[in-house]
Design an enzyme around this catalytic site. Structure first.
Site, PDB file in Angstrom:
ATOM      1  N   GLY A 137     -40.105  13.232 -21.269  1.00 35.06           N
ATOM      2  CA  GLY A 137     -40.326  14.471 -21.961  1.00 35.06           C
ATOM      3  C   GLY A 137     -41.489  15.151 -21.806  1.00 35.06           C
ATOM      4  O   GLY A 137     -41.894  16.449 -22.367  1.00 35.06           O
ATOM      5  N   ASP A 141     -37.900   8.091 -11.921  1.00 41.64           N
ATOM      6  CA  ASP A 141     -38.845   7.752 -12.844  1.00 41.64           C
ATOM      7  C   ASP A 141     -40.248   8.086 -12.638  1.00 41.64           C
ATOM      8  O   ASP A 141     -40.793   7.329 -11.647  1.00 41.64           O
ATOM      9  CB  ASP A 141     -38.444   6.419 -13.416  1.00 41.64           C
ATOM     10  CG  ASP A 141     -39.110   5.828 -14.676  1.00 41.64           C
ATOM     11  OD1 ASP A 141     -40.016   6.749 -15.096  1.00 41.64           O
ATOM     12  OD2 ASP A 141     -38.892   4.733 -15.100  1.00 41.64           O
ATOM     13  N   ASP A 144     -39.308   5.163 -24.107  1.00 41.12           N
ATOM     14  CA  ASP A 144     -38.103   4.357 -24.062  1.00 41.12           C
ATOM     15  C   ASP A 144     -37.571   4.083 -25.672  1.00 41.12           C
ATOM     16  O   ASP A 144     -38.468   3.890 -26.681  1.00 41.12           O
ATOM     17  CB  ASP A 144     -38.561   2.938 -23.611  1.00 41.12           C
ATOM     18  CG  ASP A 144     -38.915   3.141 -21.840  1.00 41.12           C
ATOM     19  OD1 ASP A 144     -38.881   4.100 -21.616  1.00 41.12           O
ATOM     20  OD2 ASP A 144     -38.962   2.069 -21.636  1.00 41.12           O
TER      21      ASP A 144
HETATM   22  C1  GAL Z   1     -39.422   2.982 -17.798  1.00 43.89           C
HETATM   23  C2  GAL Z   1     -38.114   3.919 -18.136  1.00 43.89           C
HETATM   24  C3  GAL Z   1     -37.161   2.728 -18.532  1.00 43.89           C
HETATM   25  C4  GAL Z   1     -36.696   1.719 -17.295  1.00 43.89           C
HETATM   26  C5  GAL Z   1     -38.244   1.220 -16.808  1.00 43.89           C
HETATM   27  C6  GAL Z   1     -38.094   0.324 -15.725  1.00 43.89           C
HETATM   28  O1  GAL Z   1     -40.269   4.071 -17.266  1.00 43.89           O
HETATM   29  O2  GAL Z   1     -38.258   4.797 -19.173  1.00 43.89           O
HETATM   30  O3  GAL Z   1     -35.877   3.348 -18.649  1.00 43.89           O
HETATM   31  O4  GAL Z   1     -36.290   2.635 -16.145  1.00 43.89           O
HETATM   32  O5  GAL Z   1     -39.075   2.240 -16.658  1.00 43.89           O
HETATM   33  O6  GAL Z   1     -39.197   0.108 -15.256  1.00 43.89           O
END
Ligand code: GAL
Length: 401
Positions: free
Chosen positions: A205, A158, A226
């Site tokens: 994306g 991420d 999200d």
């Molecule tokens: C976001 C991600 C989520 C989750 C979250 C955890 O950036 O899109 O799906 O993983 O971080 O902190």
């Protein structure tokens, strides 16, 4: 002289051929032993949508237990994925350790594996994850090795704080290159471990990731920000996928984010729309609810064999929008057996009758159709077909000539 040469040359030549054949045999048998990961969209469960930071070893084990007892594993849900907040500190050698919510990651992986499931984990190319825990920046190879030692089978990577490093790059082009390099670095590190690990990109994306996700080793890439557990956000994301079909295929999938099915914010028609749309989109099916408190209707929805068969169709062709007008949407995807999965969506807040024309979907003459949610063969139909579609609902058909 000539015949002596021939006698000497032929055996050497033959030896070379035999050697080459042997090499080929070893090579292909290795390939046969390690099938490519994510040949169909990954299916499993992820901790974030329901548990967020309140995830620990006991909860993960309980989810794995129910994955088996509910029939989800046998329906195809294999990955048990721990999202953010598992990370502790690095030791003096830089090796990452889990925090006290996860006393023994290897033991947890063994537990999950013993149930015929696989274990996934989460990190960031940045110094910190989105929840402020330790990321992999500067420790990519070391982390990949640690994951492989634990027995990890899936990594969600991420972007999070790597965004700050990109901001300092000076230009959008330089930032873009930094991001590609960061994902490539972890991909290579995972490859080096020799363990098949699904590489799931998460950077919302940015920079049209679907165009280059495969080139950095991604088996899937998030295409949006999200999801949240309501019809409006779910459909905003789902219908935004129009035009992305050509970028997906076996081994590399568009990922419109994890499922919210069963989390309570949508009614059954809306969750059917969620599940049916994700199946049409050949999306990873990562349940995001608490499996240990599932209602029978949630289990039935998540394990619907015919819907899963559409998602997992071996042709791997994602659906695209065929037609949209007002609050009606028609989407279709071709399937390996020559049939098509067709979604008829009603985005209105009230039921409506929607007519479709099978000729617009490429069919000639009459067609055979099956209503998937009703689990009912509709027999042979003429070119035009009208169906009553619930508010925020969908009709899902499997249509063939
Ligand atoms: C976001 C991600 C989520 C989750 C979250 C955890 O950036 O899109 O799906 O993983 O971080 O902190």
């Amino acid at each position: 002289m000539q015949s002596r040469l021939k006698r000497k040359f032929l055996p050497m030549y033959m030896r070379f051929v035999v050697f080459a054949l042997l090499l080929l045999l070893i090579g292909t048998s290795n390939l046969a032993q390690t099938p490519p990961v994510a040949a169909t969209p990954p299916m499993g469960w992820n901790s974030w949508n329901h548990f967020a930071g309140k995830i620990d070893d006991a909860i993960v084990r309980a989810q794995a237990d129910v994955m088996v007892s509910s029939g989800m594993r046998d329906a195809g849900y294999i990955y048990i994925n721990i999202d953010d907040t598992w990370q502790g500190q690095r030791d003096a050698r830089g090796v990452i350790h889990p925090n006290n919510k996860f006393p023994d990651m290897k033991a947890l992986a063994d537990y999950v594996h013993a149930k015929g499931l696989k274990l996934g984990i989460y990190s960031s190319p940045g110094p910190k994850t989105c929840a402020g825990f330790e990321g992999s920046y500067g420790h990519e190879e070391q982390d990949a090795e640690t994951y492989a030692e634990w027995g990890i089978d899936f990594l969600k990577y991420d972007l999070c704080s790597f965004g700050n490093i990109m901001k300092a790059a000076g230009s959008p082009e330089a930032a873009h290159k930094l991001m590609l390099d960061a994902y490539t670095k972890m991909h290579n590190a995972l490859l080096k471990t020799g363990r098949p690990i699904v590489f799931s990109l998460c950077q919302y994306g940015a920079d049209h990731v679907w165009r280059w996700g495969t080139s950095v080793g991604g088996n899937s890439w998030r295409t949006t920000g999200d999801i949240s557990d309501n019809y409006s956000r779910m459909t905003e994301i789902g219908f935004e996928q129009a035009g992305l079909a050509r970028f997906a295929g076996p081994g590399h999938w568009n990922d419109p984010d994890m499922l919210e099915v069963g989390n309570g914010g949508m009614n059954l028609d809306e969750y059917r729309t969620h599940m049916g749309l994700w199946a049409l989109l050949a999306a990873p099916l990562l349940a995001g609810n608490d499996l240990s408190t599932m209602k029978p209707e949630t289990i039935a929805l998540l394990t619907n064999k015919e819907v899963i068969a559409i998602d997992q169709d071996p042709l791997g062709k994602q659906a695209d929008r065929v037609y949209a007008e007002g609050s009606e949407e028609i989407w279709a995807r071709p399937l390996a057996d020559g049939s098509k999965a067709v979604g008829i969506f009603n985005r209105f807040d009230w039921p409506q009758t929607i007519e479709i024309n099978f000729h617009e979907l490429g069919f000639k003459g009459r067609v055979k159709a099956r209503d998937i949610w009703a689990a009912k063969d509709l027999g042979t139909l003429p070119s035009h077909y009208s169906s009553r579609v619930a508010a925020h609902g969908m009709v899902l058909l499997r249509v063939s000539e």
